[in-house]
Write a protein that holds these residues in place. Sequence first.
Motif, short mmCIF file in Angstrom:
data_model
loop_
_atom_site.label_atom_id
_atom_site.label_comp_id
_atom_site.label_asym_id
_atom_site.label_seq_id
_atom_site.Cartn_x
_atom_site.Cartn_y
_atom_site.Cartn_z
N ALA A 1 0.86 -1.25 0.01
CA ALA A 1 0.00 0.13 0.02
C ALA A 1 0.85 1.27 0.03
O ALA A 1 0.65 2.22 -0.70
N VAL A 2 2.02 1.23 0.68
CA VAL A 2 2.93 2.31 1.08
C VAL A 2 3.63 2.75 -0.43
O VAL A 2 3.64 3.85 -1.00
N ARG A 3 4.00 1.53 -1.13
CA ARG A 3 4.71 1.67 -2.37
C ARG A 3 3.72 2.13 -3.18
O ARG A 3 3.90 2.82 -4.30
N TYR A 4 2.38 1.50 -3.28
CA TYR A 4 1.51 1.97 -4.36
C TYR A 4 1.21 3.45 -4.23
O TYR A 4 1.34 4.10 -5.07
N GLU B 1 3.19 5.76 -3.08
CA GLU B 1 4.10 6.69 -3.39
C GLU B 1 4.70 6.65 -4.74
O GLU B 1 4.93 7.78 -5.34
N THR B 2 4.36 5.61 -5.43
CA THR B 2 4.59 5.29 -6.81
C THR B 2 3.48 6.15 -7.66
O THR B 2 3.77 6.85 -8.68
N LEU B 3 2.03 6.19 -7.20
CA LEU B 3 1.10 6.77 -7.69
C LEU B 3 1.27 8.17 -7.75
O LEU B 3 1.02 8.91 -8.58
N ALA B 4 1.83 8.73 -6.50
CA ALA B 4 1.83 10.08 -6.31
C ALA B 4 2.93 10.47 -7.38
O ALA B 4 2.99 11.55 -8.06
N ARG B 5 4.21 9.94 -7.64
CA ARG B 5 5.08 10.12 -8.42
C ARG B 5 4.63 10.14 -9.88
O ARG B 5 4.84 11.13 -10.52
N ALA B 6 3.77 9.18 -10.22
CA ALA B 6 3.24 8.97 -11.56
C ALA B 6 2.40 10.41 -11.84
O ALA B 6 2.48 10.76 -13.03
N THR B 7 1.68 10.51 -10.84
CA THR B 7 0.87 11.68 -11.11
C THR B 7 1.35 12.98 -11.20
O THR B 7 1.10 13.66 -12.15
N ARG B 8 2.53 13.23 -10.60
CA ARG B 8 3.36 14.40 -11.02
C ARG B 8 3.88 14.42 -12.33
O ARG B 8 3.93 15.34 -13.03
N ILE B 9 4.39 13.28 -12.80
CA ILE B 9 4.92 12.84 -13.97
C ILE B 9 3.95 13.04 -15.27
O ILE B 9 4.07 13.87 -16.29
N ARG C 1 5.09 -5.87 -18.79
CA ARG C 1 4.92 -6.03 -17.55
C ARG C 1 3.87 -4.56 -17.14
O ARG C 1 4.15 -3.39 -17.54
N ARG C 2 2.96 -4.70 -16.10
CA ARG C 2 2.19 -3.71 -15.61
C ARG C 2 2.98 -3.17 -14.57
O ARG C 2 3.45 -3.90 -13.62
N PRO C 3 2.94 -1.71 -14.31
CA PRO C 3 3.82 -1.33 -13.25
C PRO C 3 3.31 -1.51 -11.92
O PRO C 3 4.09 -2.03 -10.85
N ILE C 4 1.71 -1.96 -11.63
CA ILE C 4 1.46 -2.29 -10.48
C ILE C 4 1.95 -3.81 -10.03
O ILE C 4 2.00 -3.97 -8.89
N GLU C 5 2.14 -4.51 -11.17
CA GLU C 5 2.77 -5.78 -10.64
C GLU C 5 4.12 -5.75 -10.15
O GLU C 5 4.58 -6.72 -9.50
N MET C 6 5.02 -4.86 -10.16
CA MET C 6 6.11 -4.55 -9.92
C MET C 6 6.45 -4.11 -8.40
O MET C 6 7.59 -3.79 -8.16
N LEU C 7 5.49 -3.87 -7.59
CA LEU C 7 5.61 -3.27 -6.57
C LEU C 7 5.72 -4.20 -5.29
O LEU C 7 6.04 -4.02 -4.36
N ALA C 8 5.53 -5.45 -5.76
CA ALA C 8 5.69 -6.66 -4.55
C ALA C 8 7.11 -6.81 -4.30
O ALA C 8 7.49 -7.37 -3.20
#
Length: 68
Positions: A6-9, A11-19, A40-47
């Motif tokens: 959840a934390v990784r998601y 943080e990654t979503l916040a950065r992607a939103t800025r980009i 690969r889908r980015p969401i799959e890479m958070l694990a």
Amino acid sequence: MTEIFAVRYAETLARATRIFGSREKAERWMVTPALGLEQRRPIEMLASAEDLEVLETFLGRIEYGVYH
């Protein structure tokens, strides 16, 4: 969803939103297979930490115009 995921998601979503300029575009990007990530889908890479590092590098390349 684990706490770490959840934390990784978030943080990654916040950065992607800025980009990408909007949360909607970032969310769409998170679930779409990416050529630069070997389809690969980015969401799959958070694990895993290793995949997360690859994903962060990829986002950096997008941010600086190396990938479109």
